[in-house]
Design a protein around this motif. Structure first.
Motif, short mmCIF file in Angstrom:
data_model
loop_
_atom_site.label_atom_id
_atom_site.label_comp_id
_atom_site.label_asym_id
_atom_site.label_seq_id
_atom_site.Cartn_x
_atom_site.Cartn_y
_atom_site.Cartn_z
N ASP A 25 13.83 0.62 -0.13
CA ASP A 25 14.77 1.74 -0.02
C ASP A 25 15.04 2.35 -1.40
N LEU A 26 15.33 1.51 -2.39
CA LEU A 26 15.59 2.02 -3.74
C LEU A 26 14.33 2.61 -4.37
N PHE A 27 13.21 1.97 -4.17
CA PHE A 27 11.95 2.45 -4.73
C PHE A 27 11.62 3.85 -4.21
N PHE A 28 11.62 4.02 -2.89
CA PHE A 28 11.26 5.32 -2.32
C PHE A 28 12.32 6.38 -2.58
N ARG A 29 13.57 5.97 -2.70
CA ARG A 29 14.63 6.91 -3.07
C ARG A 29 14.41 7.42 -4.50
N ALA A 30 13.95 6.54 -5.39
CA ALA A 30 13.67 6.95 -6.77
C ALA A 30 12.51 7.95 -6.82
N ILE A 31 11.46 7.69 -6.04
CA ILE A 31 10.33 8.63 -5.97
C ILE A 31 10.82 9.98 -5.48
N ASP A 32 11.61 9.99 -4.40
CA ASP A 32 12.13 11.24 -3.85
C ASP A 32 13.06 11.95 -4.82
N THR A 33 13.84 11.18 -5.57
CA THR A 33 14.75 11.78 -6.55
C THR A 33 13.99 12.51 -7.64
N VAL A 34 12.93 11.89 -8.14
CA VAL A 34 12.11 12.55 -9.16
C VAL A 34 11.51 13.84 -8.60
N LYS A 35 10.95 13.75 -7.42
CA LYS A 35 10.35 14.93 -6.78
C LYS A 35 11.41 16.02 -6.59
N PHE A 36 12.56 15.66 -6.05
CA PHE A 36 13.63 16.61 -5.81
C PHE A 36 14.10 17.25 -7.12
N ASP A 37 14.29 16.43 -8.14
CA ASP A 37 14.76 16.94 -9.43
C ASP A 37 13.76 17.88 -10.08
N MET A 38 12.47 17.60 -9.95
CA MET A 38 11.46 18.48 -10.55
C MET A 38 11.46 19.85 -9.87
N ILE A 39 11.54 19.86 -8.57
CA ILE A 39 11.58 21.13 -7.85
C ILE A 39 12.89 21.85 -8.16
N SER A 40 13.99 21.14 -8.15
CA SER A 40 15.29 21.74 -8.47
C SER A 40 15.29 22.33 -9.87
N SER A 41 14.71 21.61 -10.80
CA SER A 41 14.63 22.07 -12.18
C SER A 41 13.94 23.42 -12.26
N TYR A 42 12.81 23.52 -11.58
CA TYR A 42 12.07 24.79 -11.58
C TYR A 42 12.93 25.90 -10.96
N ALA A 101 0.83 -1.20 0.00
CA ALA A 101 0.00 0.00 0.00
C ALA A 101 0.87 1.26 0.00
N ALA A 102 2.00 1.21 0.68
CA ALA A 102 2.90 2.38 0.73
C ALA A 102 3.46 2.69 -0.67
N ARG A 103 3.80 1.66 -1.41
CA ARG A 103 4.30 1.88 -2.77
C ARG A 103 3.19 2.43 -3.68
N VAL A 104 2.01 1.86 -3.57
CA VAL A 104 0.88 2.34 -4.38
C VAL A 104 0.60 3.80 -4.04
N GLU A 105 0.61 4.13 -2.76
CA GLU A 105 0.39 5.51 -2.33
C GLU A 105 1.45 6.45 -2.91
N ALA A 106 2.70 6.02 -2.91
CA ALA A 106 3.78 6.85 -3.47
C ALA A 106 3.59 7.04 -4.98
N LEU A 107 3.13 6.01 -5.67
CA LEU A 107 2.90 6.12 -7.11
C LEU A 107 1.71 7.03 -7.42
N VAL A 108 0.68 6.98 -6.59
CA VAL A 108 -0.46 7.89 -6.74
C VAL A 108 0.03 9.32 -6.54
N TYR A 109 0.84 9.51 -5.51
CA TYR A 109 1.36 10.86 -5.22
C TYR A 109 2.19 11.39 -6.39
N ILE A 110 3.12 10.58 -6.91
CA ILE A 110 4.03 11.09 -7.94
C ILE A 110 3.26 11.44 -9.21
N LYS A 111 2.22 10.69 -9.53
CA LYS A 111 1.39 11.02 -10.70
C LYS A 111 0.70 12.36 -10.49
N GLU A 112 0.08 12.54 -9.34
CA GLU A 112 -0.61 13.79 -9.03
C GLU A 112 0.38 14.96 -9.03
#
Length: 170
Positions: free
Chosen positions: A81-98, A20-31
């Protein structure tokens, strides 16, 4: 109806028994990605052509769909650990990009593109730290331009990014 989990991910979720935690993270990243993107992943006329030809729209139609399915499929068999780090990396990179590219003129963008092309034209896999930074800037620049990243970040997302940046500086 808006799908919070892309249909393309359903077999992955069902076959792998995704938590459920992974599904929740995937829902979040899409939104998150759909909220900050001002450009479409696919043009409406291309979507209509595909629907006319095949009778349905493709599963991946937004940038959020793209990142959700990529992260969900690529990291499905990897550790949490790798899965959630990847989600955080995408989020971090998007904000950094802006934050990096907002208000920058074409000369800066061109310098990054030219520097990147010089680096990859040498065909080496052994990059200096400066070359790695330029390669990463190229990725961030492409995100900024391709997604049309806009400031639709929440206060908590910006605070998270800031705390993450400060921790990395220490």
């Amino acid at each position: 109806m808006v799908e919070i989990i892309n249909r393309a991910l359903m077999p992955v979720i069902n076959d792998c028994g995704m938590s459920a935690a992974r599904v929740e993270a995937l829902v979040y990243i899409k939104e998150f990605i759909d909220r900050i993107s001002s450009k479409s992943y696919m043009r409406m006329e291309d979507l209509e052509k595909l629907k006319e030809r095949y009778g349905v729209y493709p599963d991946v139609v937004t940038w959020g769909d793209y990142f959700q399915t990529e992260l969900g499929t690529t990291f499905r068999n990897m550790s949490d650990d790798l899965f959630f780090r990847a989600i955080d990396t995408v989020k971090f990179d998007m904000i950094s990009s802006y934050l990096i590219f907002t208000g920058k003129d074409a000369s800066f963008l061109n310098w990054i593109e030219d520097s990147y092309n010089d680096i990859v034209s040498h065909g080496s896999d052994n990059f200096t730290d400066e070359e790695k930074e330029i390669i990463h800037l190229k990725i961030l620049k492409d995100y900024f331009i391709d997604l049309g990243i806009k400031n639709s970040f929440t206060e908590s997302e910006l605070k998270w990014h800031s705390s993450f940046s400060e921790a990395m500086a220490i």
